[in-house]
Design a protein around this motif. Structure first.
Motif, short mmCIF file in Angstrom:
data_model
loop_
_atom_site.label_atom_id
_atom_site.label_comp_id
_atom_site.label_asym_id
_atom_site.label_seq_id
_atom_site.Cartn_x
_atom_site.Cartn_y
_atom_site.Cartn_z
N SER A 8 2.06 -6.35 24.81
CA SER A 8 3.16 -7.19 24.34
C SER A 8 2.68 -8.26 23.37
CB SER A 8 3.83 -7.87 25.53
OG SER A 8 2.93 -8.77 26.11
N ALA A 9 1.37 -8.35 23.15
CA ALA A 9 0.90 -9.48 22.37
C ALA A 9 0.66 -9.15 20.92
CB ALA A 9 -0.39 -10.01 22.98
N GLY A 10 0.59 -7.86 20.58
CA GLY A 10 0.25 -7.54 19.21
C GLY A 10 -1.15 -7.98 18.90
N ASP A 14 -6.75 -14.10 20.05
CA ASP A 14 -7.86 -14.37 19.14
C ASP A 14 -8.98 -15.01 19.94
OD1 ASP A 14 -9.33 -14.83 16.96
OD2 ASP A 14 -8.30 -16.69 16.43
N VAL A 15 -9.96 -14.19 20.35
CA VAL A 15 -11.04 -14.77 21.13
C VAL A 15 -12.39 -14.59 20.46
CG1 VAL A 15 -9.93 -14.55 23.36
CG2 VAL A 15 -11.24 -12.67 22.45
N MET A 16 -12.43 -13.80 19.39
CA MET A 16 -13.73 -13.50 18.81
C MET A 16 -14.13 -14.57 17.79
SD MET A 16 -14.23 -10.85 20.50
CE MET A 16 -15.58 -9.88 19.88
N VAL A 17 -15.42 -14.54 17.43
CA VAL A 17 -15.91 -15.43 16.38
C VAL A 17 -15.49 -14.83 15.04
CG1 VAL A 17 -17.97 -16.43 15.37
CG2 VAL A 17 -17.87 -16.02 17.79
N HIS A 18 -14.98 -15.67 14.15
CA HIS A 18 -14.56 -15.18 12.84
C HIS A 18 -15.44 -15.76 11.76
CE1 HIS A 18 -10.97 -13.21 14.19
NE2 HIS A 18 -10.74 -14.26 14.97
N GLY A 19 -15.71 -14.95 10.73
CA GLY A 19 -16.42 -15.46 9.58
C GLY A 19 -15.45 -16.14 8.63
N LEU A 20 -15.80 -17.31 8.14
CA LEU A 20 -14.89 -18.04 7.25
C LEU A 20 -15.36 -17.99 5.81
CD1 LEU A 20 -14.32 -21.22 9.39
CD2 LEU A 20 -12.83 -19.29 9.15
N PHE A 21 -16.65 -17.98 5.59
CA PHE A 21 -17.18 -18.16 4.25
C PHE A 21 -18.51 -17.43 4.18
CE2 PHE A 21 -19.92 -20.78 1.47
CZ PHE A 21 -19.25 -20.58 0.29
N GLN A 22 -18.70 -16.67 3.10
CA GLN A 22 -19.91 -15.86 3.01
C GLN A 22 -20.75 -16.33 1.84
OE1 GLN A 22 -19.24 -11.96 1.65
NE2 GLN A 22 -21.15 -11.15 2.44
N TYR A 23 -22.06 -16.35 2.04
CA TYR A 23 -22.93 -16.70 0.93
C TYR A 23 -24.22 -15.93 1.04
CZ TYR A 23 -25.19 -19.79 4.25
OH TYR A 23 -25.85 -20.29 5.35
N THR A 191 -12.35 -19.12 27.84
CA THR A 191 -11.67 -19.00 26.54
C THR A 191 -10.75 -17.79 26.51
OG1 THR A 191 -13.67 -19.90 25.58
CG2 THR A 191 -12.09 -18.95 24.08
N ILE A 192 -11.24 -16.65 27.05
CA ILE A 192 -10.44 -15.43 27.01
C ILE A 192 -9.21 -15.57 27.88
CG2 ILE A 192 -10.42 -13.02 27.70
CD1 ILE A 192 -13.20 -12.76 26.66
N ILE A 193 -9.37 -16.17 29.07
CA ILE A 193 -8.22 -16.30 29.96
C ILE A 193 -7.17 -17.21 29.33
CG2 ILE A 193 -7.45 -17.17 32.18
CD1 ILE A 193 -10.04 -16.15 33.35
N VAL A 197 -3.35 -16.19 28.35
CA VAL A 197 -2.15 -16.91 28.83
C VAL A 197 -1.27 -17.29 27.64
CG1 VAL A 197 -1.39 -19.06 29.84
CG2 VAL A 197 -3.14 -17.74 30.96
N TYR A 198 -1.87 -17.87 26.61
CA TYR A 198 -1.06 -18.30 25.48
C TYR A 198 -0.51 -17.11 24.69
CZ TYR A 198 -2.38 -23.12 26.09
OH TYR A 198 -2.54 -24.37 26.59
N GLY A 199 -1.31 -16.02 24.58
CA GLY A 199 -0.87 -14.91 23.76
C GLY A 199 0.16 -14.05 24.43
N LEU A 200 0.00 -13.82 25.75
CA LEU A 200 0.90 -12.87 26.43
C LEU A 200 2.20 -13.53 26.84
CD1 LEU A 200 -1.53 -10.93 28.75
CD2 LEU A 200 -0.40 -10.09 26.74
N LEU A 201 2.17 -14.79 27.23
CA LEU A 201 3.37 -15.39 27.79
C LEU A 201 4.26 -16.05 26.75
CD1 LEU A 201 1.92 -16.81 31.09
CD2 LEU A 201 3.09 -14.70 30.68
#
Lengths: 244, 84
Positions: A8-10, A14-23, A191-193, A197-201
């Motif tokens: 239901s969350a699509g 968002d729990v993973m580390v994301h890259g913001l800027f590459q050099y 963090t995942i829990i 909670v925020y994503g599913l509910l």
């Protein structure tokens, strides 16, 4: 990609580390990730706090009041914890243990500010474990005789029969891994829990998740900080050896 | 034999569920530690703070094996090593 496990969350969760800027760094691809950003925020908070604390102590009054009182309380409590565990070795390690205590505590709590906690990245906790590992073995070689270290490494069998030596080496190498994985997995699970909670509910998760934040961020974070520092102190004072 | 992506994802989810069963052991162990700590406080209420810190330390060490299971489950679900 996530619909297999979180119907239901699509892809909101968002729990993973994301890259913001590459050099490019000497031909390697290097990323500035969300961990760096949250570490930067934690560092800014700590630097601001330490400057303010230094100012408060510098013009400190005989009878402390307000902010100076808080700073003295923090320092006294941390020194008391280190003194209680390390005994006569404590003066050398007060600064280090106090520093990592405050750093890990603020990192764990930073989930409350909406950041992704930096300690939920194994690249942050593993160096902390490696520093503990280096401290243990530096002190072991400094305070113990090589003969005693060799006897200790062959420990259940006599020193002329080093069959258990490889097993003891593995158990020494497991110390930083288990220390860092314990901190990492505790913070990451919180963090995942919270993300689930925020994503599913959705709209239903409005006010009551504050109670979950108190448990997963404050309680669990503080316990894990305490445990990391206690284990570091115990290992280091074991390595120093000698009478208590 | 050839498997498609969804089959592998489903099997990963089952494996993750099985891996989290590792949480039973630390639960029992922590419960035993807390019970004995309560008994110790009952016998010697003066040593409450020392008993509490020892209990928390022991429980955190006992928790590690359960967390390894949790890490395996998280890797199976989010990193999907079987799809590489």
């Amino acid at each position: 990609m996530m619909q297999g496990i979180l119907l239901s969350a699509g892809s909101d969760i968002d729990v993973m580390v994301h890259g913001l800027f590459q050099y490019k760094f000497f031909g390697h691809e290097v990323w500035i990730t969300t961990t760096h950003v949250s570490l930067l925020f934690v560092m800014l908070i700590l630097i601001g706090f330490s400057i303010a604390a230094g100012q408060a102590i510098k013009k400190g009054a005989e009878v402390p009041g307000g902010f100076q009182n808080v700073v003295e309380l923090i320092v006294e409590k941390l020194d008391g914890v280190v003194d209680g565990t390390m005994g006569k070795n404590s003066p050398k390690y007060r600064n280090y243990i106090g520093a990592i205590f405050i750093f890990i505590l603020f990192s764990n709590i930073s989930g409350l500010l909406g950041l992704r906690p930096p300690t939920a990245d194994y690249g942050v906790t593993f160096p902390l474990g490696v520093v503990t590992f280096i401290l243990i073995h530096f002190n072991q070689f400094k305070y113990q005789k090589p003969k005693d270290i060799w006897k200790d490494m062959c420990s259940p069998l006599p020193p002329w029969l080093p069959i258990w030596f490889p097993i003891n080496v593995i158990s020494e190498l497991a110390v930083p891994v288990s220390l860092s994985l314990r901190l990492f997995a505790n913070v990451l699970s919180g963090t995942i829990i919270m993300a689930l909670v925020y994503g599913l509910l959705g709209w239903f998760a409005t006010i009551w998740p504050a109670a979950l934040h108190v448990y997963f961020d404050l309680f669990s974070g503080a316990i894990q900080t305490y445990v990391f520092c206690m284990l570091t102190m115990t290992y280091v004072s074991n390595a120093i050896g000698g009478e208590e | 034999m050839e498997f498609n992506e969804n089959f592998i994802l489903g099997c990963s989810a089952i494996g993750a569920g099985l891996a989290v069963i590792a949480g039973i052991g630390p639960g029992v162990g922590q419960g035993i530690a807390a019970g004995h700590a309560a008994a110790a406080v009952g016998r010697n209420p003066g040593a409450k703070s020392a008993i509490t810190s020892t209990m928390i330390l022991g429980q955190a060490v006992a928790e590690t094996t359960g967390l390894y299971g949790l890490i395996v489950a998280i890797l199976l679900l989010f990193v999907k090593p079987l799809l590489w």
